[in-house]
Design an enzyme around this catalytic site. Structure first.
Site, mmCIF file in Angstrom:
data_model
loop_
_atom_site.group_PDB
_atom_site.id
_atom_site.type_symbol
_atom_site.label_atom_id
_atom_site.label_comp_id
_atom_site.label_asym_id
_atom_site.label_seq_id
_atom_site.Cartn_x
_atom_site.Cartn_y
_atom_site.Cartn_z
ATOM 1 C CG ASP A 176 -0.393 7.086 7.078
ATOM 2 O OD1 ASP A 176 -1.622 7.322 7.081
ATOM 3 O OD2 ASP A 176 0.109 6.119 6.480
ATOM 4 C CG PHE A 211 4.570 6.163 -2.189
ATOM 5 C CD1 PHE A 211 3.840 6.222 -3.356
ATOM 6 C CD2 PHE A 211 4.611 7.271 -1.369
ATOM 7 C CE1 PHE A 211 3.166 7.374 -3.708
ATOM 8 C CE2 PHE A 211 3.942 8.422 -1.710
ATOM 9 C CZ PHE A 211 3.217 8.481 -2.889
ATOM 10 N N GLY A 250 0.827 -1.189 0.000
ATOM 11 C CA GLY A 250 0.000 0.000 0.000
ATOM 12 C C GLY A 250 0.860 1.237 0.000
#
Length: 477
Positions: free
Chosen positions: A188, A58, A56
């Site tokens: 994130d 990069f 997922g």
């Protein structure tokens, strides 16, 4: 030994090399190649990938072994693998983020135990598959955290209690306090990027979207985020702040409390989070989460330290101010007492202080399972020794039931807890062992095995009950 090919799109990535099962061959072999696409399999001359862990953003992550380690240490190999068709500018940004992740892990991982260490970072050039054009790949290798991430944990067990969410928040806030102190923003943060290892410690993973806050003024954030967890400024590509991570932690907290995805909790029509009617928690934690979830960065907490201070104040409120003692009454000269007069006692006013209500903290999952094991263990001991002495099952069960009711009451009132359970269980075992083997007709194996079996049965029954209860609660809500 099986080695998994890391070339994207390889139709048969699993390669079997029986000769590598020999430890000497494994240490000395120069290189192995994928039997399907010809991709080099021993990365950087030392890392052998076993299987794909996930993909997922990069990159793709693989579980791997380090053949230069005496114990063939397990590690994680992440491959730079941008998804979709990117133009040269987007590709350069993506590659820069991957490189930045390696730099951040190299700088932070060795300083904080809850951030994985970087072990290696290297490029690999390989001949293209079905073409002679060479391809370049980039890899980083990091410490492997053996455990479950909170998304997997939530899926398997259902909503977290308020106490458990507070523990998660406190641990991650301590990590963020360190990360933000190093001028880094994670960007994130979500349940799938928080890993709980076998000992119960939480680790913050996936620094692939990190941003240095010391960049020149006016620099905008790249559009890298997880939908539902990113605040408005991050989704618009504006500047990000430490409060950006705090917003994502707030979303993570309400997701753990409700066991629902962020898109099911956010009402885009009213631009508000609608979650409070689905949980029962204290007003203090509700107010803290509300502030963390504010759409405007300046309306949130400015730093992880501020949230920790608010949480500590909620759990341990400051003592009330001590009122100064009342001033002494004015001295009035005593009147002369004549035989006809007598002293009159003045009434004394007494202040009655209302008793402080006792608030019991909720039981955690670990406490509930420990209590079940203790109750099952002692219950098995009681029934067994009473049966051996009284030789009648109904009377033995009746007396054991009364004693167990007393033990359960003591646990609910927290008269006995934590290490008390082990102490009481040990004393019970010693008494039953002596009475049952000397005055009863019990064998030593019975005294040891049967209570353990009843303890395990109690734990299994309690776990099944909580699972069924959680499923029914989610269906009803």
């Amino acid at each position: 030994m099986k080695i998994h090919c890391t070339r994207p799109g390889c139709p048969k990535p699993d390669n079997l090399y029986p000769d590598l099962d020999d430890h000497a061959n494994l240490k000395t072999v120069q290189q192995k190649y994928c039997t399907t696409c010809g991709m080099p399999l021993i990365l950087d001359g030392r890392y052998l990938t076993e299987r794909l862990l996930g993909q997922g953003g990069f990159g793709a992550a693989f579980l791997a072994r380090d053949r230069r380690s005496p114990s063939l240490r397990t590690c994680v190999v992440k491959q730079f693998l941008p998804a979709g068709d990117l133009d040269p500018q987007q590709l350069a940004i993506a590659q820069g983020l991957f490189e930045r992740e390696a730099q951040v892990l190299d700088r932070l991982g060795h300083q904080h135990p809850q951030i994985p260490n970087l072990l290696a970072y290297f490029p690999l050039e390989a001949t293209g598959w079905q073409t002679r054009t060479p391809q370049q790949f980039f890899y980083l290798v990091q410490e492997y955290i053996d455990g479950q991430n909170l998304e997997q944990e939530l899926s398997s067990r259902g909503p977290f209690s308020e106490t458990e969410v507070l523990e998660v928040m406190r641990e991650i806030l301590n990590v963020l306090e360190f990360v933000h102190g190093e001028d880094v923003i994670h960007r994130d943060l979500k349940p799938s990027n928080i890993m709980r290892d076998r000992s119960g410690t939480l680790h913050l993973l996936d620094f692939g979207a990190v941003k240095e806050v010391t960049q020149a003024p006016g620099n905008k954030s790249t559009g890298i985020y997880s939908a539902g967890f990113a605040p408005p400024e991050q989704m618009r590509g504006r500047s990000v702040y430490p409060s950006t991570d705090l917003y994502a932690l707030g979303v993570t907290a309400i997701m753990l409390l409700t066991a629902k995805d962020p898109e099911d909790l956010f009402d885009s029509y009213s631009n508000a989070w609608l979650w409070k009617d689905q949980v029962t928690i204290s007003d203090s934690i509700t107010n803290i989460l509300d502030r963390m979830l504010q759409p405007t960065p300046s309306d949130r907490f400015g730093a992880a330290t501020e949230v920790l201070t608010a949480l500590n104040a909620m759990i341990s409120p400051p003592p009330p101010p001590i009122s100064p003692p009342p001033p002494p009454p004015p001295v009035v000269p005593a009147p002369s007492v004549t035989p006809q007069s007598a002293p009159v006692s003045a009434p004394v006013a007494t202040q009655i202080q209302a008793p402080t209500p006792t608030v019991r903290r909720p039981f955690s999952i670990l406490e509930i399972l420990a209590s079940a094991a203790f109750t099952g263990f002692d219950g098995g001991l009681l029934v067994m020794v009473l049966w051996s002495l009284l030789d009648t099952i109904p009377l033995s069960l009746g007396i054991a039931g009364l004693l167990l009711a007393g033990l359960l009451l003591a646990q609910v009132r927290r008269w006995i807890e934590k290490w008390d359970l082990l102490i009481v269980a040990g004393i019970s075992f010693a008494i039953v062992f002596w009475v049952g083997t000397t005055r009863g007709n019990l064998e030593v194996a019975q005294v040891i095995i049967l209570p353990i079996l009843t303890a395990l049965s109690a734990v299994v029954a309690t776990s099944l009950f909580r699972l069924i209860y959680g499923i029914l609660k989610r269906l009803i809500s």
